[in-house]
Scaffold this motif. Structure first.
Motif: not given
Length: 370
Positions: A57-80
């Motif tokens: 649910x929290x991911x839905x709130x944060x990403x629903x209205x954004x256009x985030x590519x799969x690879x850009x998301x992984x580059x930010x999320x996995x290191x965090x």
């Protein structure tokens, strides 16, 4: 009627899911400290499903209205997600060398345990949850896209259910495939068989904010029925009540159905409390504490490992009453929260007040403030 406080959220924080994440985290800590023969130990076994659903649910709130590519998301999320865990375990294993040297005891961890821990496998224990969230994080973006392509919650949930049923069939039939590669078997057992069920729970969390309360109760009732039927079947076939623990690694329908029922029941209860007491607009110290715990859940979880391990090691040197569950639970929970609070306060101060902190604010935030 849509979830009752949904209209009031707008850009505010949805306190319901901070409360649910806090409940899940406390239950997880209880599991690692509490006595296994306690009935509460069985009741709290919805903790990880609840955490995964709330994260969806929290991911839905944060990403629903954004256009985030799969690879850009992984580059930010996995290191965090991964970097703070590796940093913690580096500290944990180095500090253990010093602590056990002072205790005049041999170093307790083998090389294989250390490597497995960093790979989120068995290791020293406690790390399989990190593996689950890493797998779910990898597929969070595709799940959200699948949700949008479905164009309705009913279709999306039906698709998730079919995917899950496919997993159950695969689990039952996997032995007939005569796989000879130990690596493939390991990948299936440790990764695929965790990704699919927990990915489906994460997907349920994505759809949850848009579901009406009546539908949430209906879904909860369905999974309660499934759980009770399975409980009755296992009781009849084995002659005694079977714990959901036996179906947790990897998760099976008996465990998952209980997890979904209890998670949705908890959501409805929390939703009612938040609506009744207007908690979304409440700045009470308790609410601020819950938000802190929710937003700091990763580091609180990591520090609780430190406190669980060393409390169990040191308790033999303490008075007998120190081994009581309530004392151990209080020490581990309060200790993990307190150290996380001090860590964030100190690091935030370094970022604000020093040139070094300002130059490396992104790295420090990623490693120590998430």
């Amino acid at each position: 009627m849509i979830n009752r406080i949904e209209k009031t959220l707008d850009k505010q924080r949805d306190i319901r899911f901070d409360i649910l994440k806090t409940i899940a985290l406390v239950c997880i800590i209880f599991a690692h400290v509490g006595p296994e023969n306690n009935i509460l130990f069985d009741i709290r076994r919805f903790d990880v499903p609840l955490m995964v659903i709330a994260s969806g649910t929290l991911y839905y709130y944060s990403a629903n209205n954004k256009k985030i590519s799969f690879w850009n998301y992984l580059q930010k999320r996995l290191p965090r997600l991964i970097a703070p865990v590796w940093l913690f375990f580096t500290f944990f294993f180095i500090s253990a060398d010093l602590i056990f040297l002072l205790l005049a005891k041999p170093y307790p961890f083998s090389s294989s345990e250390i490597i497995e821990t960093f790979l989120f496998l068995k290791g020293i224990g406690y790390v399989w949850i990190i593996r689950v969230f890493t797998l779910v994080a990898i597929f969070a973006n595709p799940l959200l896209k699948l949700y949008k392509l479905s164009k309705s919650e009913n279709k999306f949930l039906a698709l998730l259910f079919l995917i899950y049923l496919g997993y159950e069939i695969l689990f039952l039939k996997i032995g007939h495939f005569h796989l000879h590669s130990q690596i493939i078997i390991q990948l299936i057992d440790d990764y695929l068989f965790y990704l699919i069920p927990y990915g489906c729970l994460f997907g349920l969390g994505i759809a949850l904010p848009q579901l009406r309360l009546k539908k949430i109760l209906f879904i909860s009732g369905i999974f309660l029925t499934i759980f009770l039927l399975l409980a009755g079947f296992y009781y009849r076939s084995r002659g005694h009540f079977i714990s959901t623990q036996d179906f947790k690694y990897p998760p099976r329908m008996y465990f998952v159905s209980y997890g979904i029922f209890m998670s949705l029941f908890a959501f409805c209860a929390v939703d009612r409390i938040c609506y009744k007491y207007n908690l979304s607009n409440n700045n009470h110290v308790l609410i601020r504490g819950i938000i802190f715990i929710s937003s700091s859940s990763l580091w609180i979880y990591l520090w609780h490992i430190f406190f669980v391990y060393y409390w169990q090691t040191m308790v033999v040197y303490l008075p007998k009453f120190a081994s009581h569950f309530l004392i151990a639970f209080s020490v581990v929970t309060v200790g993990a929260i307190a150290v996380t609070y001090l860590q964030k306060k100190i690091v935030s101060g370094i970022i604000r007040k020093t040139r070094y902190g300002q130059n490396y604010s992104n790295v420090l935030s990623m490693l120590l403030l998430k």
